[in-house]
Design an enzyme around this catalytic site. Structure first.
Site, PDB file in Angstrom:
ATOM      1  N   GLU A 210      42.586  24.146  33.184  1.00 39.08           N
ATOM      2  CA  GLU A 210      43.759  25.158  33.718  1.00 39.08           C
ATOM      3  C   GLU A 210      42.815  26.104  34.807  1.00 39.08           C
ATOM      4  OE1 GLU A 210      47.049  25.207  33.710  1.00 39.08           O
ATOM      5  OE2 GLU A 210      46.994  23.400  32.282  1.00 39.08           O
ATOM      6  N   CYS A 244      46.108  34.170  37.763  1.00 38.42           N
ATOM      7  CA  CYS A 244      45.940  32.991  38.623  1.00 38.42           C
ATOM      8  C   CYS A 244      47.110  32.585  39.546  1.00 38.42           C
ATOM      9  CB  CYS A 244      45.302  31.923  37.498  1.00 38.42           C
ATOM     10  SG  CYS A 244      46.890  31.651  36.242  1.00 38.42           S
TER      11      CYS A 244
HETATM   12  P1  NAD Z   1      35.548  31.946  33.550  1.00 37.41           P
HETATM   13  O1  NAD Z   1      35.417  30.510  34.187  1.00 37.41           O
HETATM   14  O2  NAD Z   1      34.423  32.719  33.922  1.00 37.41           O
HETATM   15  O3  NAD Z   1      35.645  31.993  32.037  1.00 37.41           O
HETATM   16  C1  NAD Z   1      36.273  31.207  31.325  1.00 37.41           C
HETATM   17  C2  NAD Z   1      35.564  30.901  29.901  1.00 37.41           C
HETATM   18  O4  NAD Z   1      34.638  30.107  30.154  1.00 37.41           O
HETATM   19  C3  NAD Z   1      35.403  32.191  28.975  1.00 37.41           C
HETATM   20  O5  NAD Z   1      35.848  32.009  27.606  1.00 37.41           O
HETATM   21  C4  NAD Z   1      33.884  32.309  29.322  1.00 37.41           C
HETATM   22  O6  NAD Z   1      33.310  32.718  28.127  1.00 37.41           O
HETATM   23  C5  NAD Z   1      33.456  30.824  29.413  1.00 37.41           C
HETATM   24  N1  NAD Z   1      32.370  30.837  30.444  1.00 37.41           N
HETATM   25  C6  NAD Z   1      31.902  31.586  31.420  1.00 37.41           C
HETATM   26  N2  NAD Z   1      30.808  31.198  32.027  1.00 37.41           N
HETATM   27  C7  NAD Z   1      30.267  29.983  31.255  1.00 37.41           C
HETATM   28  C8  NAD Z   1      29.231  29.119  31.278  1.00 37.41           C
HETATM   29  N3  NAD Z   1      28.426  29.394  32.488  1.00 37.41           N
HETATM   30  N4  NAD Z   1      29.244  28.171  30.603  1.00 37.41           N
HETATM   31  C9  NAD Z   1      29.974  27.880  29.577  1.00 37.41           C
HETATM   32  N5  NAD Z   1      31.260  28.727  29.299  1.00 37.41           N
HETATM   33  C10 NAD Z   1      31.299  29.847  30.053  1.00 37.41           C
HETATM   34  O7  NAD Z   1      36.937  32.715  34.037  1.00 37.41           O
HETATM   35  P2  NAD Z   1      37.420  34.139  34.073  1.00 37.41           P
HETATM   36  O8  NAD Z   1      36.575  34.824  34.814  1.00 37.41           O
HETATM   37  O9  NAD Z   1      37.517  34.405  32.511  1.00 37.41           O
HETATM   38  O10 NAD Z   1      38.834  34.001  34.739  1.00 37.41           O
HETATM   39  C11 NAD Z   1      39.171  33.903  35.975  1.00 37.41           C
HETATM   40  C12 NAD Z   1      39.404  32.711  36.418  1.00 37.41           C
HETATM   41  O11 NAD Z   1      40.141  31.941  35.568  1.00 37.41           O
HETATM   42  C13 NAD Z   1      40.052  32.713  37.746  1.00 37.41           C
HETATM   43  O12 NAD Z   1      39.408  31.696  38.571  1.00 37.41           O
HETATM   44  C14 NAD Z   1      41.456  32.306  37.372  1.00 37.41           C
HETATM   45  O13 NAD Z   1      42.099  31.803  38.559  1.00 37.41           O
HETATM   46  C15 NAD Z   1      41.228  31.281  36.497  1.00 37.41           C
HETATM   47  N6  NAD Z   1      42.423  31.409  35.495  1.00 37.41           N
HETATM   48  C16 NAD Z   1      43.355  30.195  35.663  1.00 37.41           C
HETATM   49  C17 NAD Z   1      44.452  30.364  35.012  1.00 37.41           C
HETATM   50  C18 NAD Z   1      45.164  28.872  34.749  1.00 37.41           C
HETATM   51  O14 NAD Z   1      46.306  29.207  33.892  1.00 37.41           O
HETATM   52  N7  NAD Z   1      45.278  28.033  35.543  1.00 37.41           N
HETATM   53  C19 NAD Z   1      44.854  31.579  34.053  1.00 37.41           C
HETATM   54  C20 NAD Z   1      44.042  32.584  34.292  1.00 37.41           C
HETATM   55  C21 NAD Z   1      43.114  32.345  34.818  1.00 37.41           C
END
Ligand code: NAD
Length: 466
Positions: A210, A244
């Site tokens: 997602e 998002c």
């Molecule tokens: P992110 O991708 O930075 O983090 C998401 C998860 O991944 C967190 O649990 C984090 O700890 C983990 N993570 C981060 N970096 C990592 C790495 N290098 N290796 C392994 N795991 C890692 O996302 P975010 O900043 O928490 O959220 C924002 C993003 O999420 C935006 O792009 C937004 O559009 C998207 N989002 C999508 C939805 C949806 O339902 N489609 C909903 C909310 C947010």
């Protein structure tokens, strides 16, 4: 030894014994989750206020209520969902029983982001538990207060043999992803989504991703500017734009832009007062790092409304930008903050071209009084979801699937779609050991008559019983 090793072993043991599969066990877990939500409502609201300055109303409507709805819906429908599903049979299988069994995958990893840190971890959790899986929940380390509540309290409400919370940032999560899971459900950025998918590929683990991206919002010339501005502003500035599915930028004609700007200013003042910084209804940017990034985006184009910011409480005023270039960062990256660029286009055709040139968005919005305009935008584009004349109201409707396409993700969930996502659809044919006489016809050497009969028995559509 990693801090999660013992917990994972415990969960794998549960998977191998099938302890989490019976309907009653699943029901007990869902009821536990329901109690967690009810008994800790205030604590969860406070955690959301600490992390994101969410108002009680925002917390309730976009996080807690949605989770409660999902649990109640799953509890009500569980018995129906878990039943074997009989399917139509061809003549060859007339004497057999054919059905789909919904099996749990086994050990599921759910990784959540920080922007709706309860909704986006617990709504998938409902589907995973309803489907009879064991779950490792990895909340975002950035929404720290919510992470703490989930880690300390939620396990008290669920059976430790089927549920655990793992904490950590990128480094720890990278190591966690080396473990073998049976399914990974990830919500977050496309950048990390790629890492998750390549880690999953090593074990051939199926994934739901997602993800995010830039959601266009086309405003046609026939719109009432104030109605449109009210609705766009509501959904753009909800959770300080950290959504998002928020409209990321507006596409409209130059004339419409001139009418929208004063209307947007009126909407912002009406929602958040003359000084939005003191409004209890406007959220804050989640961290200093995210704040710095957004401050950079404020330098793109020209500020038409807002533009103020205050690093002390990570405040960014609801802002509208004009005259932005497609090559500027604000039009290249997902904004994820209270900033709305307006990009001018010649008309609907040009707007559609603009949208089609870019990655497929998670959500797409079109505003017009003319249903033909709406349908043209709908027919000529693709996105995770499409809404006309409104914002992300589709999230309140559990009968609609939620998910992206292409760069905005793969897979879907909410309501029954969640249950299906976390279930393996196993094809089952139960045939009898008897009736050998009837089966003689299939064995080689197959003569012309047998060949005709077998072909006829399996050929669609004449021999498929609907
Ligand atoms: P992110 O991708 O930075 O983090 C998401 C998860 O991944 C967190 O649990 C984090 O700890 C983990 N993570 C981060 N970096 C990592 C790495 N290098 N290796 C392994 N795991 C890692 O996302 P975010 O900043 O928490 O959220 C924002 C993003 O999420 C935006 O792009 C937004 O559009 C998207 N989002 C999508 C939805 C949806 O339902 N489609 C909903 C909310 C947010």
């Amino acid at each position: 030894m990693a801090p999660w090793t013992a917990a994972l072993e415990r969960l794998r043991e549960t998977v191998s014994t099938g302890r989490a599969v019976p309907a009653e066990f699943r029901r007990t877990q869902l009821q536990g989750l329901e109690r967690f939500l009810n008994e800790n409502r205030q604590l969860l609201q406070e955690a959301l206020a600490e992390d994101l300055h969410k108002s009680d109303f925002e917390s309730d409507i976009s996080e807690l209520l949605l989770c409660r709805n999902e649990v109640a819906f799953a509890l009500r429908n569980l018995n129906t969902w878990i039943k074997d599903e009989p399917v139509a049979k061809n003549l060859l299988l007339q004497l057999s029983s054919t059905f789909i069994r919904k099996e749990p995958y086994g050990l599921v990893l759910i990784m959540g982001p920080w922007n709706y840190p309860i909704n986006l971890t617990l709504v998938p959790l409902v589907g995973a538990l309803a489907a009879g899986n064991c779950v490792v929940l990895k909340p975002s380390e950035i929404s720290r207060s919510v992470e703490r509540v989930l880690a300390q309290l939620l396990p008290r409400y669920l059976d430790p043999s089927c549920f655990t919370v793992v904490l950590g940032g990128p480094q720890e999560t990278g190591r966690l992803l080396e473990e073998k899971f049976d399914y990974i459900f990830f919500t977050g950025s496309p950048r990390v989504g790629r890492m998750v998918m390549s880690a999953a590929a090593k074990h051939l683990t199926p994934v739901t991703l997602e993800l995010g991206g830039k959601n266009p919002c086309y405003v046609h010339d026939d719109c009432d500017p104030q109605t449109t501005a009210n609705r766009v502003a509501l959904f753009r500035f909800f959770n300080a734009g950290q959504t998002c599915v928020a409209p990321d930028y507006v596409l409209c004609s130059r004339e419409m832009r001139e009418r929208l700007l004063p209307a947007l200013q009126r909407a912002i003042t009406r929602f958040f007062g003359a000084d939005p910084q003191v409004s209890p209804d406007l959220g804050r940017i989640v961290s200093d790092r995210h704040f710095q990034r957004l401050q950079g985006l404020l330098r793109c184009g020209q500020v038409a409304i807002g533009g103020q910011s205050d690093p002390r409480d990570r405040y960014i005023a609801p802002t509208v930008l004009v005259d932005v270039q497609e090559t500027e960062p604000v039009m290249q990256e997902e904004i994820f903050g209270p900033i709305l660029p307006i990009v001018t286009v010649g008309g609907m055709g040009e707007a559609v071209e603009f949208i089609r040139r870019r990655e497929k968005p998670l959500a797409l919005y079109a505003f017009s009084r003319d249903s033909q305009v709406i349908h043209k935008v709908l027919d000529r584009t693709s996105s995770g979801s499409f809404t006309s004349n409104d914002g992300f109201v589709f999230l309140s409707q559990m009968t609609l699937p939620f998910g992206g396409i292409g760069n905005s993700g793969m897979g879907r969930y909410h309501g029954k779609f969640s249950f299906d996502t976390f279930s393996h659809f196993r094809s089952c044919v139960l045939s009898s050991h008897h009736l050998e006489q009837l089966n003689q016809v299939r064995y080689p050497p197959v003569g012309p008559w047998s060949r005709k009969l077998i072909t006829w028995a399996v050929e669609f559509p004449n021999c498929t019983i609907q």
